[in-house]
Enzyme design. Structure first.
Site, PDB file in Angstrom:
ATOM      1  N   LYS A   1       0.837  -1.203   0.000  1.00  0.00           N
ATOM      2  CA  LYS A   1       0.000   0.000   0.000  1.00  0.00           C
ATOM      3  C   LYS A   1       0.872   1.253   0.000  1.00  0.00           C
ATOM      4  CE  LYS A   1      -3.735  -2.539   2.219  1.00  0.00           C
ATOM      5  NZ  LYS A   1      -4.373  -3.015   3.449  1.00  0.00           N
TER       6      LYS A   1
ATOM      7  N   GLN B   1      -4.211  -1.811  10.253  1.00  0.00           N
ATOM      8  CA  GLN B   1      -4.202  -3.082   9.525  1.00  0.00           C
ATOM      9  C   GLN B   1      -4.606  -4.224  10.462  1.00  0.00           C
ATOM     10  OE1 GLN B   1      -3.267  -3.569   6.062  1.00  0.00           O
ATOM     11  NE2 GLN B   1      -4.070  -5.615   6.460  1.00  0.00           N
TER      12      GLN B   1
ATOM     13  N   ASP C   1      -9.957   3.508   5.604  1.00  0.00           N
ATOM     14  CA  ASP C   1     -10.285   2.106   5.356  1.00  0.00           C
ATOM     15  C   ASP C   1     -11.775   1.843   5.629  1.00  0.00           C
ATOM     16  OD1 ASP C   1      -9.339  -0.313   4.428  1.00  0.00           O
ATOM     17  OD2 ASP C   1      -8.731  -1.050   6.399  1.00  0.00           O
TER      18      ASP C   1
END
Ligand code: NAP
Length: 286
Positions: A55, A99, A122
Protein backbone atom coordinates in the site's frame (compact mmCIF):
# COMPACT_ATOMS: atom_id res chain seq x y z
CA UNK A 1 -23.15 -19.46 -20.78
CA UNK A 2 -21.55 -20.61 -23.98
CA UNK A 3 -19.81 -17.22 -24.40
CA UNK A 4 -16.75 -16.40 -22.31
CA UNK A 5 -17.76 -14.20 -19.35
CA UNK A 6 -16.75 -10.56 -19.04
CA UNK A 7 -13.57 -10.47 -16.99
CA UNK A 8 -13.86 -7.88 -14.21
CA UNK A 9 -10.19 -7.00 -14.34
CA UNK A 10 -9.26 -5.25 -11.10
CA UNK A 11 -5.58 -5.11 -11.96
CA UNK A 12 -6.17 -3.03 -15.09
CA UNK A 13 -8.90 -0.86 -13.55
CA UNK A 14 -6.75 -0.16 -10.49
CA UNK A 15 -4.04 1.15 -12.86
CA UNK A 16 -6.58 3.49 -14.46
CA UNK A 17 -7.75 4.70 -11.05
CA UNK A 18 -4.18 5.22 -9.92
CA UNK A 19 -3.46 7.29 -13.04
CA UNK A 20 -6.49 9.47 -12.19
CA UNK A 21 -5.30 9.78 -8.58
CA UNK A 22 -1.80 10.74 -9.68
CA UNK A 23 -3.19 13.80 -11.45
CA UNK A 24 -5.25 14.74 -8.40
CA UNK A 25 -2.20 14.32 -6.12
CA UNK A 26 -0.13 16.56 -8.43
CA UNK A 27 -2.86 19.23 -8.25
CA UNK A 28 -2.87 18.99 -4.45
CA UNK A 29 0.92 19.22 -4.26
CA UNK A 30 0.81 22.34 -6.41
CA UNK A 31 -1.44 23.81 -3.71
CA UNK A 32 0.99 22.81 -0.95
CA UNK A 33 -0.86 19.68 0.25
CA UNK A 34 0.83 16.29 0.16
CA UNK A 35 -1.72 13.50 0.77
CA UNK A 36 -0.42 11.34 3.60
CA UNK A 37 -1.52 7.96 4.90
CA UNK A 38 -0.27 6.42 8.15
CA UNK A 39 -0.50 2.73 8.96
CA UNK A 40 -0.63 0.95 12.30
CA UNK A 41 0.43 -2.65 11.80
CA UNK A 42 1.46 -5.71 13.81
CA UNK A 43 5.27 -5.88 13.69
CA UNK A 44 5.36 -9.68 13.93
CA UNK A 45 2.84 -10.45 11.19
CA UNK A 46 4.68 -10.92 7.88
CA UNK A 47 1.45 -10.92 5.79
CA UNK A 48 0.22 -7.66 7.34
CA UNK A 49 3.67 -6.07 6.91
CA UNK A 50 3.68 -7.13 3.25
CA UNK A 51 0.17 -5.66 2.66
CA UNK A 52 1.16 -2.38 4.27
CA UNK A 53 4.45 -2.26 2.33
CA UNK A 54 2.50 -2.72 -0.91
CA UNK A 55 0.00 0.00 0.00
CA UNK A 56 2.85 2.40 0.86
CA UNK A 57 4.64 1.56 -2.39
CA UNK A 58 1.50 2.32 -4.42
CA UNK A 59 1.04 5.55 -2.43
CA UNK A 60 4.62 6.62 -3.18
CA UNK A 61 4.04 5.90 -6.86
CA UNK A 62 1.22 8.46 -6.81
CA UNK A 63 3.38 11.12 -5.13
CA UNK A 64 1.77 10.57 -1.73
CA UNK A 65 3.60 10.28 1.58
CA UNK A 66 3.13 7.55 4.14
CA UNK A 67 4.31 6.41 7.54
CA UNK A 68 4.07 3.29 9.64
CA UNK A 69 3.86 2.37 13.32
CA UNK A 70 4.95 -1.27 13.64
CA UNK A 71 3.33 -2.50 16.86
CA UNK A 72 5.41 -5.07 18.73
CA UNK A 73 4.16 -7.32 21.53
CA UNK A 74 5.77 -4.89 23.98
CA UNK A 75 3.63 -1.93 22.92
CA UNK A 76 0.75 -1.19 25.29
CA UNK A 77 -2.88 -0.40 24.46
CA UNK A 78 -2.38 3.14 25.79
CA UNK A 79 0.65 3.69 23.53
CA UNK A 80 -1.25 2.60 20.41
CA UNK A 81 -4.26 4.72 21.32
CA UNK A 82 -1.98 7.74 22.03
CA UNK A 83 -0.32 7.25 18.66
CA UNK A 84 -3.68 7.15 16.85
CA UNK A 85 -4.86 10.22 18.78
CA UNK A 86 -1.71 12.07 17.68
CA UNK A 87 -2.32 11.10 14.04
CA UNK A 88 -5.91 12.33 14.41
CA UNK A 89 -4.64 15.70 15.57
CA UNK A 90 -1.88 16.03 12.95
CA UNK A 91 -3.07 18.16 10.01
CA UNK A 92 -0.36 16.65 7.74
CA UNK A 93 -2.05 13.24 8.05
CA UNK A 94 -5.14 12.67 5.91
CA UNK A 95 -5.76 8.96 6.39
CA UNK A 96 -5.01 6.29 8.99
CA UNK A 97 -5.06 2.57 8.28
CA UNK A 98 -5.27 0.14 11.20
CA UNK A 99 -4.20 -3.08 9.52
CA UNK A 100 -6.17 -6.04 10.89
CA UNK A 101 -5.18 -8.04 12.89
CA UNK A 102 -3.26 -6.08 15.54
CA UNK A 103 -1.29 -8.18 18.05
CA UNK A 104 -3.60 -10.30 20.21
CA UNK A 105 -2.87 -8.44 23.49
CA UNK A 106 -4.47 -5.30 22.03
CA UNK A 107 -8.13 -4.33 21.91
CA UNK A 108 -8.50 -3.47 18.22
CA UNK A 109 -12.07 -2.20 18.60
CA UNK A 110 -10.94 0.35 21.18
CA UNK A 111 -8.16 1.54 18.83
CA UNK A 112 -10.71 1.96 16.03
CA UNK A 113 -12.96 3.90 18.40
CA UNK A 114 -10.12 6.36 19.05
CA UNK A 115 -9.59 6.73 15.30
CA UNK A 116 -13.20 7.69 14.61
CA UNK A 117 -14.59 8.50 11.17
CA UNK A 118 -12.68 11.58 10.04
CA UNK A 119 -9.41 9.91 8.93
CA UNK A 120 -10.72 6.34 8.67
CA UNK A 121 -9.85 5.87 4.99
CA UNK A 122 -10.28 2.11 5.36
CA UNK A 123 -13.90 2.74 6.43
CA UNK A 124 -13.89 0.11 9.18
CA UNK A 125 -14.45 2.05 12.41
CA UNK A 126 -17.84 1.75 14.14
CA UNK A 127 -18.29 5.45 13.33
CA UNK A 128 -17.79 4.88 9.57
CA UNK A 129 -19.94 1.75 9.55
CA UNK A 130 -22.64 3.66 11.41
CA UNK A 131 -22.55 6.40 8.78
CA UNK A 132 -22.86 3.79 6.04
CA UNK A 133 -25.80 2.16 7.83
CA UNK A 134 -27.51 5.51 8.26
CA UNK A 135 -26.92 6.45 4.61
CA UNK A 136 -24.70 9.39 5.61
CA UNK A 137 -21.61 10.49 3.73
CA UNK A 138 -18.33 9.09 5.00
CA UNK A 139 -15.48 6.84 3.99
CA UNK A 140 -16.77 3.56 2.64
CA UNK A 141 -14.96 0.37 3.52
CA UNK A 142 -12.08 -0.14 1.07
CA UNK A 143 -12.76 -3.70 -0.17
CA UNK A 144 -16.50 -3.32 -0.83
CA UNK A 145 -15.84 0.15 -2.24
CA UNK A 146 -13.36 -1.43 -4.66
CA UNK A 147 -16.02 -3.97 -5.66
CA UNK A 148 -18.63 -1.27 -6.30
CA UNK A 149 -16.12 0.70 -8.40
CA UNK A 150 -15.41 -2.45 -10.39
CA UNK A 151 -19.13 -3.07 -10.99
CA UNK A 152 -19.76 0.59 -11.92
CA UNK A 153 -16.82 0.92 -14.32
CA UNK A 154 -17.85 -2.31 -16.07
CA UNK A 155 -21.41 -1.01 -16.38
CA UNK A 156 -23.02 -3.59 -14.10
CA UNK A 157 -26.17 -2.09 -12.64
CA UNK A 158 -27.31 -3.45 -9.27
CA UNK A 159 -30.78 -1.91 -9.35
CA UNK A 160 -33.45 -4.49 -8.60
CA UNK A 161 -31.01 -7.38 -8.80
CA UNK A 162 -30.90 -10.06 -6.15
CA UNK A 163 -27.44 -9.96 -4.59
CA UNK A 164 -26.28 -12.74 -2.29
CA UNK A 165 -23.29 -11.76 -0.16
CA UNK A 166 -21.64 -14.78 1.45
CA UNK A 167 -19.91 -13.59 4.64
CA UNK A 168 -20.88 -11.08 7.31
CA UNK A 169 -17.60 -9.65 8.59
CA UNK A 170 -17.45 -5.97 9.54
CA UNK A 171 -14.74 -5.29 6.97
CA UNK A 172 -16.36 -7.04 4.05
CA UNK A 173 -19.68 -8.89 4.10
CA UNK A 174 -21.77 -6.43 6.12
CA UNK A 175 -20.58 -3.20 4.48
CA UNK A 176 -20.78 -4.90 1.06
CA UNK A 177 -24.43 -5.76 1.66
CA UNK A 178 -25.20 -2.19 2.75
CA UNK A 179 -23.38 -0.70 -0.24
CA UNK A 180 -25.31 -2.94 -2.62
CA UNK A 181 -28.49 -1.85 -0.86
CA UNK A 182 -27.43 1.79 -1.46
CA UNK A 183 -27.31 0.82 -5.14
CA UNK A 184 -30.85 -0.56 -4.94
CA UNK A 185 -30.06 -4.27 -5.06
CA UNK A 186 -32.25 -6.68 -3.11
CA UNK A 187 -29.71 -8.15 -0.74
CA UNK A 188 -29.42 -11.41 1.17
CA UNK A 189 -26.51 -11.99 3.55
CA UNK A 190 -25.40 -15.60 3.99
CA UNK A 191 -23.01 -16.94 6.62
CA UNK A 192 -21.81 -20.16 8.21
CA UNK A 193 -25.25 -20.92 9.72
CA UNK A 194 -27.20 -20.30 6.51
CA UNK A 195 -29.26 -23.30 5.45
CA UNK A 196 -29.13 -24.61 1.88
CA UNK A 197 -26.45 -22.16 0.76
CA UNK A 198 -26.14 -23.66 -2.76
CA UNK A 199 -29.90 -23.24 -3.36
CA UNK A 200 -29.83 -19.68 -2.04
CA UNK A 201 -26.90 -18.77 -4.27
CA UNK A 202 -28.77 -20.24 -7.26
CA UNK A 203 -31.34 -17.44 -6.83
CA UNK A 204 -28.69 -14.69 -7.09
CA UNK A 205 -28.17 -12.33 -10.02
CA UNK A 206 -25.00 -11.16 -8.28
CA UNK A 207 -22.89 -13.24 -5.91
CA UNK A 208 -20.20 -11.76 -3.70
CA UNK A 209 -18.09 -14.42 -2.02
CA UNK A 210 -16.35 -13.08 1.10
CA UNK A 211 -15.77 -16.22 3.08
CA UNK A 212 -12.14 -17.33 3.29
CA UNK A 213 -12.83 -20.93 2.18
CA UNK A 214 -10.99 -21.95 -1.00
CA UNK A 215 -13.36 -22.76 -3.87
CA UNK A 216 -16.42 -23.09 -1.64
CA UNK A 217 -18.73 -21.75 -4.35
CA UNK A 218 -19.22 -24.32 -7.10
CA UNK A 219 -20.18 -23.80 -10.71
CA UNK A 220 -23.57 -25.47 -10.28
CA UNK A 221 -24.46 -22.92 -7.55
CA UNK A 222 -24.38 -20.11 -10.12
CA UNK A 223 -27.48 -19.08 -12.04
CA UNK A 224 -26.62 -18.86 -15.75
CA UNK A 225 -25.76 -15.24 -16.55
CA UNK A 226 -25.15 -14.19 -12.93
CA UNK A 227 -22.28 -11.88 -11.97
CA UNK A 228 -19.68 -13.46 -9.68
CA UNK A 229 -17.39 -11.37 -7.48
CA UNK A 230 -14.79 -13.29 -5.54
CA UNK A 231 -13.22 -11.35 -2.66
CA UNK A 232 -11.51 -14.38 -1.15
CA UNK A 233 -7.84 -15.08 -1.26
CA UNK A 234 -6.62 -18.23 0.33
CA UNK A 235 -3.21 -19.85 0.53
CA UNK A 236 -3.50 -23.44 -0.61
CA UNK A 237 -0.59 -25.87 -0.43
CA UNK A 238 0.63 -26.92 -3.85
CA UNK A 239 -1.03 -23.98 -5.65
CA UNK A 240 1.27 -21.34 -7.09
CA UNK A 241 -1.03 -18.39 -6.40
CA UNK A 242 -3.83 -17.43 -4.01
CA UNK A 243 -7.11 -19.26 -4.54
CA UNK A 244 -10.48 -17.52 -4.33
CA UNK A 245 -13.67 -18.56 -2.56
CA UNK A 246 -15.18 -19.62 -5.91
CA UNK A 247 -14.22 -22.46 -8.21
CA UNK A 248 -13.14 -20.06 -10.95
CA UNK A 249 -13.26 -22.29 -14.03
CA UNK A 250 -16.62 -23.83 -13.14
CA UNK A 251 -18.22 -20.49 -12.19
CA UNK A 252 -16.79 -18.75 -15.27
CA UNK A 253 -18.46 -21.38 -17.43
CA UNK A 254 -21.94 -20.09 -16.39
CA UNK A 255 -21.42 -16.50 -15.22
CA UNK A 256 -21.90 -13.43 -17.43
CA UNK A 257 -19.08 -11.61 -15.59
CA UNK A 258 -16.52 -12.70 -13.02
CA UNK A 259 -13.50 -11.42 -11.08
CA UNK A 260 -10.27 -13.39 -11.30
CA UNK A 261 -8.18 -14.26 -8.25
CA UNK A 262 -5.61 -12.81 -8.12
CA UNK A 263 -6.11 -9.60 -10.12
CA UNK A 264 -9.77 -8.90 -9.28
CA UNK A 265 -10.85 -7.50 -5.94
CA UNK A 266 -7.37 -7.32 -4.32
CA UNK A 267 -5.89 -4.45 -6.38
CA UNK A 268 -9.21 -2.57 -6.19
CA UNK A 269 -9.02 -2.61 -2.38
CA UNK A 270 -5.68 -0.78 -2.41
CA UNK A 271 -6.85 1.65 -5.10
CA UNK A 272 -9.95 2.45 -2.99
CA UNK A 273 -7.90 3.05 0.14
CA UNK A 274 -5.71 5.54 -1.73
CA UNK A 275 -8.75 7.13 -3.39
CA UNK A 276 -10.29 7.72 0.04
CA UNK A 277 -7.02 9.29 1.22
CA UNK A 278 -6.86 11.65 -1.76
CA UNK A 279 -10.54 12.53 -1.20
CA UNK A 280 -9.64 13.35 2.43
CA UNK A 281 -6.70 15.53 1.36
CA UNK A 282 -8.90 17.43 -1.11
CA UNK A 283 -11.48 17.95 1.62
CA UNK A 284 -8.78 19.50 3.84
CA UNK A 285 -8.50 22.33 1.29
CA UNK A 286 -12.01 23.58 1.93
P1 NAP B 1 -13.98 -13.47 8.17
O1 NAP B 1 -13.96 -12.32 9.11
O2 NAP B 1 -13.35 -14.76 8.59
O3 NAP B 1 -15.50 -13.76 7.76
C1 NAP B 1 -15.83 -14.86 6.99
C2 NAP B 1 -17.32 -14.95 6.85
O4 NAP B 1 -17.62 -16.10 6.07
C3 NAP B 1 -18.06 -15.09 8.17
O5 NAP B 1 -19.18 -14.25 8.19
C4 NAP B 1 -18.47 -16.56 8.20
O6 NAP B 1 -19.72 -16.80 8.83
C5 NAP B 1 -18.63 -16.87 6.73
N1 NAP B 1 -18.41 -18.29 6.48
C6 NAP B 1 -17.40 -19.08 6.88
N2 NAP B 1 -17.55 -20.33 6.43
C7 NAP B 1 -18.70 -20.34 5.73
C8 NAP B 1 -19.41 -21.34 5.02
N3 NAP B 1 -18.94 -22.60 4.95
N4 NAP B 1 -20.56 -21.01 4.42
C9 NAP B 1 -21.03 -19.74 4.49
N5 NAP B 1 -20.39 -18.74 5.13
C10 NAP B 1 -19.25 -19.05 5.75
O7 NAP B 1 -13.29 -13.10 6.79
P2 NAP B 1 -13.17 -11.70 6.02
O8 NAP B 1 -12.15 -10.87 6.68
O9 NAP B 1 -14.52 -11.14 5.77
O10 NAP B 1 -12.53 -12.20 4.65
C11 NAP B 1 -13.23 -13.08 3.79
C12 NAP B 1 -12.31 -13.43 2.62
O11 NAP B 1 -11.99 -12.25 1.92
C13 NAP B 1 -10.96 -14.03 3.01
O12 NAP B 1 -10.56 -14.94 2.00
C14 NAP B 1 -10.02 -12.84 3.03
O13 NAP B 1 -8.68 -13.23 2.78
C15 NAP B 1 -10.59 -12.07 1.87
N6 NAP B 1 -10.33 -10.62 1.92
C16 NAP B 1 -9.95 -10.05 0.77
C17 NAP B 1 -9.68 -8.70 0.73
C18 NAP B 1 -9.22 -8.13 -0.56
O14 NAP B 1 -8.76 -7.02 -0.58
N7 NAP B 1 -9.35 -8.87 -1.65
C19 NAP B 1 -9.83 -7.92 1.85
C20 NAP B 1 -10.27 -8.52 3.03
C21 NAP B 1 -10.52 -9.88 3.05
P3 NAP B 1 -19.96 -16.58 10.41
O15 NAP B 1 -20.10 -15.10 10.59
O16 NAP B 1 -21.22 -17.30 10.65
O17 NAP B 1 -18.77 -17.14 11.10
Amino acid sequence: MSQAPLLLDGRTLSKTIRAELKTRVADLRAKGIVPRIEAVVAAQDPASLAYVAMKRKWAAGLGMESGEFAVTDQVSQAEVEDHVARLNADPRVHGVLVQHPLPKHLNEAAVLDVLGAEKDVDGITPASLGRLTAGLPGFRCATPLGITLLLERYGIDCLGRHAVVIGRSNILGKPMALMLLERHATVTIAHSRTRDLPDLVRTADLVVAAVGRPELVKGDWIKPGAVVVDAGYNKVEGRTHDVGDCDYEACAAVASAITPVPGGVGPMTVASLLKNTVDAAERSLS
